[in-house]
Design a protein around this motif. Structure first.
Motif, short mmCIF file in Angstrom:
data_model
loop_
_atom_site.label_atom_id
_atom_site.label_comp_id
_atom_site.label_asym_id
_atom_site.label_seq_id
_atom_site.Cartn_x
_atom_site.Cartn_y
_atom_site.Cartn_z
N ALA A 1 -6.85 -0.53 10.49
CA ALA A 1 -7.02 -1.64 9.55
C ALA A 1 -7.58 -1.16 8.22
CB ALA A 1 -7.96 -2.68 10.15
N ALA B 1 -9.23 8.85 10.42
CA ALA B 1 -10.50 8.21 10.10
C ALA B 1 -10.80 7.15 11.16
CB ALA B 1 -10.42 7.58 8.71
N VAL C 1 -17.10 6.87 3.89
CA VAL C 1 -16.18 7.76 4.62
C VAL C 1 -16.68 9.20 4.51
CG1 VAL C 1 -13.80 8.58 4.86
CG2 VAL C 1 -14.22 6.22 4.12
N ASN D 1 -1.61 6.62 1.53
CA ASN D 1 -3.01 6.21 1.70
C ASN D 1 -3.27 5.88 3.18
OD1 ASN D 1 -5.61 5.46 1.17
ND2 ASN D 1 -5.11 3.80 -0.23
N PRO D 2 -4.00 6.74 3.91
CA PRO D 2 -4.14 6.55 5.36
C PRO D 2 -5.03 5.36 5.73
CG PRO D 2 -5.48 8.40 4.61
CD PRO D 2 -4.70 7.94 3.42
N LEU D 3 -4.90 4.90 6.98
CA LEU D 3 -5.65 3.75 7.48
C LEU D 3 -6.84 4.21 8.32
CD1 LEU D 3 -2.61 1.64 8.76
CD2 LEU D 3 -3.61 1.68 6.46
N ILE D 4 -7.85 3.35 8.43
CA ILE D 4 -9.00 3.64 9.29
C ILE D 4 -8.76 2.99 10.66
CG2 ILE D 4 -11.46 3.21 9.64
CD1 ILE D 4 -11.77 3.25 6.56
N ARG E 1 0.85 -1.20 0.00
CA ARG E 1 0.00 0.00 0.00
C ARG E 1 0.88 1.24 0.00
NH1 ARG E 1 -5.44 0.80 2.02
NH2 ARG E 1 -5.79 2.76 3.10
N VAL F 1 -14.03 11.12 9.44
CA VAL F 1 -12.69 11.75 9.45
C VAL F 1 -12.76 12.93 10.41
CG1 VAL F 1 -10.96 12.97 8.07
CG2 VAL F 1 -12.18 11.00 7.10
N THR G 1 -5.70 14.78 10.30
CA THR G 1 -6.99 14.14 10.54
C THR G 1 -6.82 12.63 10.66
OG1 THR G 1 -7.31 14.01 8.16
CG2 THR G 1 -8.30 15.90 9.29
N ASN H 1 -1.43 13.21 7.75
CA ASN H 1 -2.53 14.19 7.84
C ASN H 1 -2.79 14.58 9.30
OD1 ASN H 1 -3.65 14.49 5.07
ND2 ASN H 1 -3.87 12.27 5.25
N GLU I 1 -17.05 -1.70 1.28
CA GLU I 1 -16.42 -0.92 2.34
C GLU I 1 -17.37 0.13 2.93
OE1 GLU I 1 -15.37 -1.13 -0.80
OE2 GLU I 1 -13.25 -1.71 -0.91
N SER J 1 -8.51 -2.59 4.21
CA SER J 1 -8.98 -3.89 3.72
C SER J 1 -7.78 -4.84 3.56
CB SER J 1 -9.69 -3.69 2.38
OG SER J 1 -8.92 -2.87 1.53
N VAL K 1 -16.30 11.40 1.26
CA VAL K 1 -15.08 11.22 0.46
C VAL K 1 -15.01 9.83 -0.15
CG1 VAL K 1 -13.69 13.01 1.54
CG2 VAL K 1 -13.67 10.75 2.52
N ARG K 2 -15.83 8.93 0.37
CA ARG K 2 -15.96 7.62 -0.28
C ARG K 2 -17.39 7.13 -0.05
NH1 ARG K 2 -12.42 2.60 1.68
NH2 ARG K 2 -13.95 2.52 3.37
P1 AMP Z 1 -9.38 1.08 3.11
O1 AMP Z 1 -9.39 0.82 4.57
O2 AMP Z 1 -8.38 0.32 2.33
O3 AMP Z 1 -10.75 0.90 2.57
O4 AMP Z 1 -8.96 2.61 2.92
C1 AMP Z 1 -9.16 3.60 3.88
C2 AMP Z 1 -9.77 4.82 3.23
O5 AMP Z 1 -10.25 5.69 4.26
C3 AMP Z 1 -8.78 5.68 2.47
O6 AMP Z 1 -8.59 5.22 1.16
C4 AMP Z 1 -9.46 7.05 2.52
O7 AMP Z 1 -10.48 7.14 1.55
C5 AMP Z 1 -10.13 7.04 3.88
N1 AMP Z 1 -9.33 7.75 4.90
C6 AMP Z 1 -8.58 7.21 5.87
N2 AMP Z 1 -7.99 8.15 6.63
C7 AMP Z 1 -8.37 9.34 6.12
C8 AMP Z 1 -8.09 10.71 6.44
N3 AMP Z 1 -7.30 11.04 7.46
N4 AMP Z 1 -8.64 11.64 5.66
C9 AMP Z 1 -9.44 11.32 4.63
N5 AMP Z 1 -9.75 10.06 4.28
C10 AMP Z 1 -9.22 9.08 5.00
#
Ligand code: AMP
Ligand code: MG
Length: 332
Positions: free
Chosen positions: A137, A115, A179, A59-62, A55, A96, A113, A111, A176, A139, A190-191
Motif C-alpha cells: 500500500a 520495504a 524509511v 516507484n516501489p510500494l511498502i 503512479r 528496506v 529489496t 528491485n 508518512e 499513500s 531514505v525518507r
Molecule cells: P508511499 O507509500 O507512497 O509513501 O511511497 C513508498 C516509498 O517507500 C517510496 O517512495 C520509497 O521511498 C520507499 N520504498 C519502497 N520500497 C522501497 C525499496 N525497495 N527500496 C527503497 N525504498 C523503497
C-alpha cells in the motif's frame, strides 16, 4: 466505477478483507496516512494501485503486515533489523530489506529489496489480519498530490477509480513513515518521517542521514503531471523569517494573487491582518496538519500558500522534505 465510503467496523473490515483476497484494491486508514492496499503477493492486484494513482512503475510500494512474524514471509531479516522490529514496530517505521521471491517485481519496482512495515492502527491491523495476506500500500492519493489524512481526501482524489474507502477518521500522525534502508552499513534513512532519527539510533546506533533533503531535491527533477491549484512556497528558517514572509505576501497580493500564510501559533501575531492558517503550537502539530491544511487552502481558493520553515532535525527534517517536494523547491 462507483466508490463507496464505509465506516470502519467489524462488518465493513470483513467485506474489505474479502475484496483484498479477491484481487481488489481498498483504501484504509493507518496511523500515518491513508493507504491504498492490494494483496502484496498478487502482481495483477498491485498493478491496479499504480493505475488508480497514476503512479510511475519505478516507484516501489511498502508492504504492510499485521504481525511481526509475517515480515519473514516477504523478506530476509538480519539481526540489526530484528532489533528495530522488536523495539519500534508496530509504528511509523519502514525497513528496506532483501526481498523473498514470492514478492512480485511490480511491488518492488524490479528491485531486489522490499520495504516493509507494521502499522500501529487498529483498523489497518484488523484488515490485514482478516485478509490473511501481506498488503502492499502506498499513500491513497493521486500521485504527487498531498498524502490523504482523512477518508474525504481519498475520495476527492480517487472517486470513480477505486471501489471502496474504509473510513477510520483522521490519521493520528498525518505524515508518512520513516524509511530506513537496512541493506547498507550503516543503515541509511531514505525518507525522513514520523519516527525520529534519535528513536532509531537509540536502538541500533548511528545511521546515515545526510542525503534526506538531497533525495527530495533529486525527486524534483522527475516530471510531475499534477499542477497544484494553490502554489506552495516556503521560507528557510531564520530570525527575521516572519518579516520576509510578510513582504513576500504583500508583493504577491499587490500582483493580484490570493495568498495565505501557514504559521505556528507563537508567530501568528507577527503577521498583522494578513491571512494566516495556524498549524498548531509545535512542529509535531505542523507536520500532522500540513497535508490537511494544504487541501483546505485549495478548497478556499487561495492560489498561493506561503509556509513557515522550521529548524532541521527530528520531525522538522521530515516536514522540510515534504515542503521541498510539494513546492518543487520553491524556497523564498
Ligand atoms: P508511499 O507509500 O507512497 O509513501 O511511497 C513508498 C516509498 O517507500 C517510496 O517512495 C520509497 O521511498 C520507499 N520504498 C519502497 N520500497 C522501497 C525499496 N525497495 N527500496 C527503497 N525504498 C523503497
Ligand atoms: Mg505517497
Amino acid at each position: 466505477m462507483y466508490t463507496k465510503i464505509l465506516e470502519a467496523n467489524d462488518e465493513s473490515v470483513g467485506i474489505c478483507a474479502e475484496m483484498l483476497r479477491n484481487g481488489d484494491i481498498v483504501a484504509f486508514p493507518t496511523e500515518t496516512v491513508y493507504g491504498l492496499g492490494a494483496n502484496a503477493l498478487d502482481g495483477e492486484a498491485a498493478q491496479k494501485i499504480f493505475e488508480a494513482k497514476g503512479r510511475p512503475a519505478t516507484n516501489p510500494l511498502i508492504i504492510h503486515v499485521a504481525d511481526k512474524s509475517q515480515i519473514d514471509e516477504v523478506a530476509y531479516v538480519d539481526e540489526m533489523s530484528k532489533k528495530l522490529i522488536d523495539a519500534l514496530m508496530p509504528g511509523p517505521l519502514t525497513l528496506v530489506l532483501r526481498k523473498k521471491s514470492c514478492v512480485p517485481d511490480i511491488v518492488t519496482a524490479g528491485n531486489a529489496t522490499v520495504a516493509v512495515r507494521m502499522p500501529d492502527h487498529p483498523v489497518a491491523l484488523k484488515l490485514i489480519k482478516a485478509a490473511g495476506v501481506p498488503v502492499c500500500a502506498p499513500s491513497a492519493n493521486t500521485s504527487s498530490r498531498p498524502s490523504p489524512t482523512m477518508a474525504m481526501h481519498v475520495y476527492d482524489d480517487l472517486c470513480g477509480k477505486i471501489p471502496v474507502i474504509l473510513d477510520g477518521g483522521k490519521c493520528p500522525f498525518g505524515m508518512e513513515s520513516t524509511v530506513l534502508d537496512m541493506t547498507t552499513r550503516p543503515p541509511r534513512v531514505v525518507r525522513a518521517g514520523s519516527i525520529e532519527l534519535k528513536q532509531i539510533e537509540n536502538v541500533i546506533g548511528p545511521v546515515g542521514k545526510e542525503t534526506v533533503i538531497s533525495d527530495s531535491l533529486s525527486m524534483l527533477k522527475e516530471p510531475t503531471r499534477y499542477v497544484p491549484k494553490a502554489e506552495l512556497a516556503f521560507s528557510a528558517y531564520y530570525d527575521n523569517m516572519c518579516s520576509v514572509i510578510s513582504s513576500y505576501y504583500d508583493r504577491q497580493k499587490s500582483l493580484g494573487r490570493k495568498p495565505v500564510i501557514f504559521c505556528l501559533k507563537p508567530n501568528a501575531n507577527k503577521y498583522g491582518d494578513r491571512r494566516t492558517v495556524i498549524m498548531g503550537e509545535t512542529i509535531v502539530d505542523y507536520a500532522r496538519l500540513l497535508f490537511e491544511k494544504l487541501r483546505e487552502a485549495e478548497k478556499c481558493n487561495y492560489d498561493l500558500v506561503i509556509a513557515e520553515g522550521v529548524p532541521m532535525g527530528g520531525i522538522g527534517t521530515a516536514l522540510l522534505s515534504r515542503l521541498m517536494k510539494l513546492s518543487h523547491g520553491n524556497v523564498i
